[in-house]
Design a protein around this motif. Structure first.
Motif, short mmCIF file in Angstrom:
data_model
loop_
_atom_site.label_atom_id
_atom_site.label_comp_id
_atom_site.label_asym_id
_atom_site.label_seq_id
_atom_site.Cartn_x
_atom_site.Cartn_y
_atom_site.Cartn_z
N GLY A 58 -1.73 9.60 -4.28
CA GLY A 58 -2.18 8.70 -3.24
C GLY A 58 -3.69 8.50 -3.21
O GLY A 58 -4.20 7.67 -2.48
N THR A 59 -4.42 9.28 -4.01
CA THR A 59 -5.87 9.13 -4.04
C THR A 59 -6.23 8.06 -5.07
O THR A 59 -5.80 8.14 -6.22
N ARG B 177 1.10 4.24 -3.03
CA ARG B 177 0.82 5.66 -2.77
C ARG B 177 1.78 6.56 -3.54
O ARG B 177 1.49 7.74 -3.73
N HIS C 125 0.84 -1.20 0.00
CA HIS C 125 0.00 0.00 0.00
C HIS C 125 0.87 1.26 0.00
O HIS C 125 0.60 2.22 -0.71
N THR C 126 1.93 1.22 0.79
CA THR C 126 2.86 2.35 0.87
C THR C 126 3.50 2.61 -0.50
O THR C 126 3.59 3.76 -0.94
#
Length: 154
Positions: free
Chosen positions: A147-148, A136, A132-133
């Motif tokens: 990151g959206t 982003r 996930h990081t």
């Protein structure tokens, strides 16, 4: 710096997968060795000799998880201050926190083996957080903050 951030996060996720393969290598080797008549006791654990070749998996798991991954997670946090990723510092800090929890569970599991289950579960959380990081850090599409999630990224 955004690319460095992304690459470090992906490397951490890959390292977690490598950790799992090291443990399975050692476990499979131990199973084969015991099935062949080997006995794992305190004398074997205190010996300087390898009772079966796959024991290297235990050693690599300890070195990789105790030094390499923490160093990468710390480096990710440092880079996050310069990468200009939306929420990047927060997510890098979460990765570092999960690494710290993972190390703690790994060492504590020697005294309380039931923590091994939490060690495995936390590894999955760390893997997911690292992915996930990394995601982003993708470049933002026009008009969308970095990151959206977008319709194409779902």
């Amino acid at each position: 710096m955004r690319t460095v951030y992304k690459v470090l996060a992906y490397i951490i996720a890959a390292e977690v997968a490598v950790q799992a393969s090291f443990v399975v290598l050692a476990n499979a080797g131990l199973d084969k060795w015991v099935a062949g008549g080997g006995v794992l006791d305190k004398a074997v654990m205190e010996s300087d000799e390898f009772p079966f070749p796959e024991v290297i998996g235990i050693i690599l798991h300890g070195v990789n998880g105790g030094m390499v991954i923490p160093a990468l997670a710390l480096l990710l946090l440092i880079v996050s201050f310069f990468a200009q990723v939306s929420g990047g510092v927060k997510f890098a800090a979460v990765v570092l926190l999960l690494v710290a929890v993972q190390i703690t569970l790994g060492y504590a599991g020697h005294e309380l083996p039931a923590l091994g289950a939490l060690h495995g579960l936390n590894a999955l959380l760390l893997f997911t957080a690292a992915l996930h990081t990394a995601r982003r850090a993708r470049p933002a599409t026009a008009g969308t903050p970095a990151g959206t999630p977008t319709a194409t990224s779902v």
